[in-house]
Design a protein around this motif. Sequence first.
Motif, mmCIF file in Angstrom:
data_model
loop_
_atom_site.group_PDB
_atom_site.id
_atom_site.type_symbol
_atom_site.label_atom_id
_atom_site.label_comp_id
_atom_site.label_asym_id
_atom_site.label_seq_id
_atom_site.Cartn_x
_atom_site.Cartn_y
_atom_site.Cartn_z
ATOM 1 N N PRO A 192 17.848 -2.388 1.702
ATOM 2 C CA PRO A 192 17.853 -0.934 1.558
ATOM 3 C C PRO A 192 18.494 -0.262 2.762
ATOM 4 N N TYR A 216 -3.543 -9.965 4.259
ATOM 5 C CA TYR A 216 -2.780 -11.115 4.729
ATOM 6 C C TYR A 216 -1.898 -10.713 5.890
ATOM 7 N N HIS A 255 -1.861 -5.784 5.533
ATOM 8 C CA HIS A 255 -2.455 -6.555 6.625
ATOM 9 C C HIS A 255 -3.658 -5.885 7.261
ATOM 10 N N GLY A 313 7.047 -1.212 -1.240
ATOM 11 C CA GLY A 313 6.127 -2.142 -1.907
ATOM 12 C C GLY A 313 5.289 -1.441 -2.957
ATOM 13 N N GLY A 359 5.193 2.999 0.564
ATOM 14 C CA GLY A 359 6.636 2.796 0.623
ATOM 15 C C GLY A 359 7.218 1.966 -0.511
ATOM 16 N N PRO A 389 6.430 5.570 5.163
ATOM 17 C CA PRO A 389 5.702 5.721 6.434
ATOM 18 C C PRO A 389 6.458 5.090 7.606
ATOM 19 N N TYR A 432 15.190 -6.111 15.570
ATOM 20 C CA TYR A 432 15.100 -5.840 14.122
ATOM 21 C C TYR A 432 16.381 -6.289 13.426
ATOM 22 N N THR A 445 12.868 -8.724 1.485
ATOM 23 C CA THR A 445 13.421 -7.449 1.937
ATOM 24 C C THR A 445 14.085 -7.606 3.297
ATOM 25 N N SER A 446 15.400 -7.444 3.299
ATOM 26 C CA SER A 446 16.151 -7.338 4.549
ATOM 27 C C SER A 446 16.375 -5.842 4.791
ATOM 28 N N SER A 447 17.586 -5.438 5.076
ATOM 29 C CA SER A 447 17.876 -4.036 5.431
ATOM 30 C C SER A 447 19.384 -3.894 5.611
ATOM 31 N N ASN A 459 8.072 -8.409 1.260
ATOM 32 C CA ASN A 459 8.569 -7.081 1.633
ATOM 33 C C ASN A 459 7.882 -6.506 2.878
ATOM 34 N N ALA A 460 6.869 -7.210 3.378
ATOM 35 C CA ALA A 460 6.158 -6.680 4.552
ATOM 36 C C ALA A 460 7.106 -6.651 5.743
ATOM 37 N N ALA A 502 0.826 -1.225 0.000
ATOM 38 C CA ALA A 502 0.000 0.000 0.000
ATOM 39 C C ALA A 502 0.851 1.261 0.000
ATOM 40 N N THR A 561 9.587 5.189 8.309
ATOM 41 C CA THR A 561 10.653 6.047 8.854
ATOM 42 C C THR A 561 10.201 7.494 9.061
HETATM 43 N N1 LIG Z 1 12.088 2.513 5.127
HETATM 44 C C1 LIG Z 1 13.348 2.124 5.369
HETATM 45 O O1 LIG Z 1 14.253 2.933 5.687
HETATM 46 C C2 LIG Z 1 13.719 0.662 5.242
HETATM 47 C C3 LIG Z 1 15.071 0.322 5.224
HETATM 48 C C4 LIG Z 1 15.444 -1.019 5.113
HETATM 49 C C5 LIG Z 1 14.460 -1.990 5.024
HETATM 50 N N2 LIG Z 1 13.144 -1.635 5.048
HETATM 51 C C6 LIG Z 1 12.172 -2.705 4.936
HETATM 52 O O2 LIG Z 1 11.377 -2.473 3.790
HETATM 53 C C7 LIG Z 1 10.123 -3.132 3.926
HETATM 54 C C8 LIG Z 1 9.023 -2.186 3.522
HETATM 55 O O3 LIG Z 1 8.979 -1.113 4.441
HETATM 56 P P1 LIG Z 1 8.635 0.396 4.032
HETATM 57 O O4 LIG Z 1 9.764 1.213 4.509
HETATM 58 O O5 LIG Z 1 8.219 0.492 2.614
HETATM 59 O O6 LIG Z 1 7.451 0.737 5.052
HETATM 60 P P2 LIG Z 1 5.869 0.718 4.952
HETATM 61 O O7 LIG Z 1 5.406 0.941 6.346
HETATM 62 O O8 LIG Z 1 5.419 1.633 3.882
HETATM 63 O O9 LIG Z 1 5.537 -0.768 4.500
HETATM 64 C C9 LIG Z 1 5.467 -1.850 5.395
HETATM 65 C C10 LIG Z 1 4.386 -2.776 4.906
HETATM 66 O O10 LIG Z 1 4.386 -3.972 5.690
HETATM 67 C C11 LIG Z 1 3.056 -4.372 5.895
HETATM 68 N N3 LIG Z 1 2.936 -5.145 7.124
HETATM 69 C C12 LIG Z 1 3.331 -4.795 8.376
HETATM 70 N N4 LIG Z 1 2.987 -5.762 9.253
HETATM 71 C C13 LIG Z 1 2.378 -6.740 8.525
HETATM 72 C C14 LIG Z 1 1.794 -7.978 8.866
HETATM 73 N N5 LIG Z 1 1.749 -8.426 10.123
HETATM 74 N N6 LIG Z 1 1.251 -8.725 7.852
HETATM 75 C C15 LIG Z 1 1.290 -8.293 6.584
HETATM 76 N N7 LIG Z 1 1.818 -7.124 6.204
HETATM 77 C C16 LIG Z 1 2.341 -6.353 7.170
HETATM 78 C C17 LIG Z 1 2.249 -3.079 5.993
HETATM 79 O O11 LIG Z 1 0.907 -3.313 5.587
HETATM 80 C C18 LIG Z 1 2.976 -2.172 5.018
HETATM 81 O O12 LIG Z 1 2.355 -2.257 3.753
HETATM 82 C C19 LIG Z 1 10.077 -3.621 5.379
HETATM 83 O O13 LIG Z 1 10.394 -5.002 5.407
HETATM 84 C C20 LIG Z 1 11.175 -2.818 6.059
HETATM 85 O O14 LIG Z 1 11.698 -3.478 7.194
HETATM 86 C C21 LIG Z 1 12.745 -0.333 5.144
#
Ligand SMILES: NC(=O)c1ccc[n+]([C@@H]2O[C@H](COP(=O)([O-])OP(=O)(O)OC[C@H]3O[C@@H](n4cnc5c(N)ncnc54)[C@H](O)[C@@H]3O)[C@@H](O)[C@H]2O)c1
Length: 253
Positions: free
Chosen positions: A188, A63, A39, A20, A18, A194, A158, A143-145, A91-92, A16, A196
């Motif tokens: 990443p 899901y 979710h 994804g 970021g 959202p 984490y 997706t790790s980090s 990627n969740a 929805a 961060t």
């Molecule tokens: N934003 C960053 O700086 C960063 C850096 C490294 C890794 N990541 C990783 O990237 C991925 C995406 O994160 P983002 O930054 O786009 O944030 P985001 O909050 O936009 O996306 C996170 C998504 O995970 C889903 N989610 C959370 N809990 C869930 C559950 N129990 N079941 C199903 N879905 C669930 C949410 O619905 C949301 O769509 C994550 O795995 C995050 O750890 C993010």
Amino acid sequence: MTKKFEDTVVLIAGAATGIGAATALAFAKEGATLVLTTHKKPADEVAAQCLELGAKAASTVLYDVAEEESSKSLVATIVERYGKLDVAFNNAGILPVTADLVDQTTEDFDWTIAADLRGVFFAMKYEILQMKAQGTGGSIINTSSVAGVIADPGMAPYVAAKHGVIGLSKAAALEVAKDGIRVNAISPGLVETPMTAGWLSQKFFQDWLPTWNSFGRPARPEEIAGIVLYLADPANTFTTGQNFLIDGAQTAH
Ligand SMILES: NC(=O)c1ccc[n+]([C@@H]2O[C@H](COP(=O)([O-])OP(=O)(O)OC[C@H]3O[C@@H](n4cnc5c(N)ncnc54)[C@H](O)[C@@H]3O)[C@@H](O)[C@H]2O)c1
């Protein structure tokens, strides 16, 4: 003109917002059939945008990564709708509270591992079973980090979960290569999403940003999407069992 992913069914978890959502839009431009999961609230707006951009189809599923049954039924739903699964972007994820290890509760630790690591295990299990049954190979991207490669204080659960995602991806890659299934992780650095937003709105964090990486800014989500499309591309048949850092050289020194 043929689009690169027009015969490809792609699952994107956490679609929805970021990373994804940006990745969904990038696949849409290449004609993919997309299943977008979240979710809580369905990713209907992103699905509509995907269709406008050229996705062959785009639909949503609710899901919960923490529930095994949810992963199993997600894959079954995709196959019911579109007949197959070619690419899965697991990627969740969640970002837990920041606290020193000694102040973390068992509940915080367990929930982070459930959402950020065990969820990838459940997802891969049912994705691989389906891809093997199809016999046409596939690509899984987890997706790790940067937190899967280096540690930051205050983030022990984490960091442990994201290190685990890389290990899980490598182990799975070894097991399924001969089935034509590739498994890779992406890591990443800081991305403006959202997840961060709370950090990025704080003055002390903004003061820190110029030295955070070589660009002095967070990545935009669309700057992460490209590597996912690369790894999904069946032309890259020999790329598996790896972790790809997209961190603006944060870890290069
Ligand atoms: N934003 C960053 O700086 C960063 C850096 C490294 C890794 N990541 C990783 O990237 C991925 C995406 O994160 P983002 O930054 O786009 O944030 P985001 O909050 O936009 O996306 C996170 C998504 O995970 C889903 N989610 C959370 N809990 C869930 C559950 N129990 N079941 C199903 N879905 C669930 C949410 O619905 C949301 O769509 C994550 O795995 C995050 O750890 C993010």
